[in-house]
Design an enzyme around this catalytic site. Structure first.
Site, mmCIF file in Angstrom:
data_model
loop_
_atom_site.group_PDB
_atom_site.id
_atom_site.type_symbol
_atom_site.label_atom_id
_atom_site.label_comp_id
_atom_site.label_asym_id
_atom_site.label_seq_id
_atom_site.Cartn_x
_atom_site.Cartn_y
_atom_site.Cartn_z
ATOM 1 N N HIS A 81 -8.128 10.918 9.746
ATOM 2 C CA HIS A 81 -7.057 10.450 9.308
ATOM 3 C C HIS A 81 -6.868 11.346 7.991
ATOM 4 O O HIS A 81 -5.811 11.097 7.154
ATOM 5 C CB HIS A 81 -7.052 8.882 8.714
ATOM 6 C CG HIS A 81 -5.877 8.324 9.209
ATOM 7 N ND1 HIS A 81 -4.400 8.762 8.817
ATOM 8 C CD2 HIS A 81 -5.630 7.013 9.639
ATOM 9 C CE1 HIS A 81 -3.612 7.938 9.029
ATOM 10 N NE2 HIS A 81 -4.317 6.793 9.858
ATOM 11 N N ASP A 99 -1.933 12.020 11.058
ATOM 12 C CA ASP A 99 -1.485 10.665 10.760
ATOM 13 C C ASP A 99 -0.862 10.109 12.063
ATOM 14 O O ASP A 99 -0.943 10.946 13.247
ATOM 15 C CB ASP A 99 -0.248 10.523 9.728
ATOM 16 C CG ASP A 99 -0.937 11.180 8.566
ATOM 17 O OD1 ASP A 99 -1.997 10.626 7.915
ATOM 18 O OD2 ASP A 99 -0.127 12.128 7.982
#
Length: 462
Positions: free
Chosen positions: A433, A437
């Site tokens: 992350h 995304d």
């Protein structure tokens, strides 16, 4: 490098980043002769187990690094006497451990026979799969123990590598598989009792998943010792490879903020395509055309559209890799290795199938080289091969993502307000992350889905 005790053999640098390696097993003992390029020991790195060949013919004089010892690159591991040099007797001080009896021990030494009848699960399975009688194979391991390489040699010789005379019928004949203590080495000079074997069922049994091309391999570990008597515990030594897996997994989970997402794919047309061409492909190429080859092609084409998936985190920047090198998670009896298909974007479906078959074979045989394990940029795991329908994979550090292809299962699906039976599969993506995304990963998975559902009976594999 030469000395008064012979020529020194140094630990080589098997890979660019390698600074040390562990001696797994000595294949030659003090006093043993060997030919040029003949393996003298097995070396365990943080990625693979590799055989170290001799550079010239000679005789083993002294073993310096013991089995299980971690040695720095460039350090002395043994001393040898080159062929043609003056022979010197091998003193007892040169022997780091008791010398095993030779495999062709016609005298039937009791210790050798004790070790000869200790079969590891890998040896038992390999012999059973290829119809090899272990009782008729000479073992090259410690105390005459039969190793996987001995079985492979017998397979390559058509099952005729039988230097042990046939004796009375024993329970070790091929065609049977152990059902009692499958992960324990069998010891004792006598033949194993018939009661620990049952006849193998004819043909593989499938319980779930349409794309199982072979019986799933069940992990097993050979346990050499046990805990204190009566406490019901056993102790298993952590191998260097298992230690590396633990370190990498801990590093991945602690450093990478994992997130994951999944998508369902209709692969009905893909199933029909493979069923149509798999037999012809087998005749032409000599290998199985698996679903994984089509999956890799779909993933590669999606990475081309979303190159950020092919990247790594570098603190103050994100490095997007130019080449698409796919790491394949391949399970062995006691570990998971990730050999790499280099420049996968330059290969067609047939080429990917050949690479998959080659890397899987080398992984099972333990012949992967350090080069086979380096350079991966995106990992794919075929978790469906053992029936999984949903999984949460851990990212192969330092890559940005890993994708699993789950089992293909027939399900009732609503299409245009009507129910139809379709072949469906889940694909699960774990992402870093810091780099990726939800939006970009959702689009990437949608593209993989479109590519897989875009295969038709007209798709070409060449």
């Amino acid at each position: 490098m030469s000395s008064n005790h012979g020529t020194e053999v140094l630990m080589p640098q098997l890979a660019e980043s390698l600074v040390q390696a562990t001696i797994g097993k000595w294949l030659k003992r003090p006093g043993d002769a060997f030919d040029a390029y003949e393996p003298i020991c097995e070396v365990i790195t943080d990625k693979v187990v590799a055989e170290l060949p001799a550079t010239e013919a000679g005789i083993m004089r002294e073993i310096v690094a013991h089995e299980g010892e971690t040695v720095a690159v460039g350090a002395v591991i043994c001393r040898v006497e080159p062929q043609g040099a003056a022979s010197a007797p091998v003193s007892a001080t040169n022997v780091s451990e008791p010398k095993p009896q030779q495999s062709a021990n016609a005298q039937g030494n009791h210790i050798g026979q004790d070790m000869r009848n200790r079969y590891s699960p890998a040896v038992q399975r390999l012999a059973q799969e290829h119809g090899i009688d272990l009782q008729r194979i000479a073992g090259s391991g410690l105390g005459g123990r039969i190793t996987r390489k001995d079985v492979m040699a017998a397979i390559e010789a058509g099952g005729e590598a039988v230097v042990i005379p046939s004796g009375p019928a024993s329970a070790g004949s091929v065609g049977n598989v152990p059902t009692a203590a499958p992960s324990m080495g069998i010891s004792g000079g006598a033949a194993m009792p018939q009661s620990v074997f049952v006849q193998q069922a004819s043909g593989p049994v499938r319980h779930t998943g349409l794309h199982l091309t072979e019986t799933p391999r069940i992990p097993s570990i050979e346990i050499e010792g046990s805990g204190q008597a009566g406490n019901g515990e056993t102790f298993i030594d952590v191998t260097p490879i298992r230690h590396t897996i633990a370190t990498r997994m801990r590093q991945s989970v602690s450093e990478i903020p994992h997130a994951w997402t999944t998508i369902e794919v209709d692969v009905t047309d893909l199933v029909q395509l493979r069923n149509k061409i798999k037999d012809e492909f087998k005749r032409k190429e000599g290998i199985n055309l698996t679903y994984l080859a089509f999956v890799l092609k779909a993933i590669v084409n999606a990475i081309k559209d979303y190159p950020i998936m092919n990247s790594v985190w570098a603190v103050d920047k994100i490095i997007v890799k130019r080449d698409i090198n796919l790491s394949l998670a391949v399970g062995t009896e006691d570990s998971v290795l990730t050999p790499v298909i280099k420049k996968a974007d330059q290969k067609n479906i047939a080429g990917l199938a050949r690479e998959i078959d080659e890397l899987a074979r080398k992984t099972r045989e333990g012949t992967l080289s350090p080069n086979d394990m380096q350079g991966g940029t995106f990992t794919v795991n075929n978790t469906g091969s053992f029936g999984s329908i949903l999984s949460y994979p851990i990212i192969n550090y330092p890559q940005a993502a890993i994708l699993t292809f789950e089992s293909i299962v027939k399900k009732p699906v609503v299409i245009n307000d009507m129910i139809a039976v379709r072949s469906m599969a889940n694909m699960c993506l774990s992402l870093d992350h810091r780099i990726l995304d939800g939006v970009i990963c959702g689009r990437f998975l949608q593209r993989v889905k479109e590519n897989l559902e875009g295969f038709s009976l007209d798709t070409k594999v060449y």
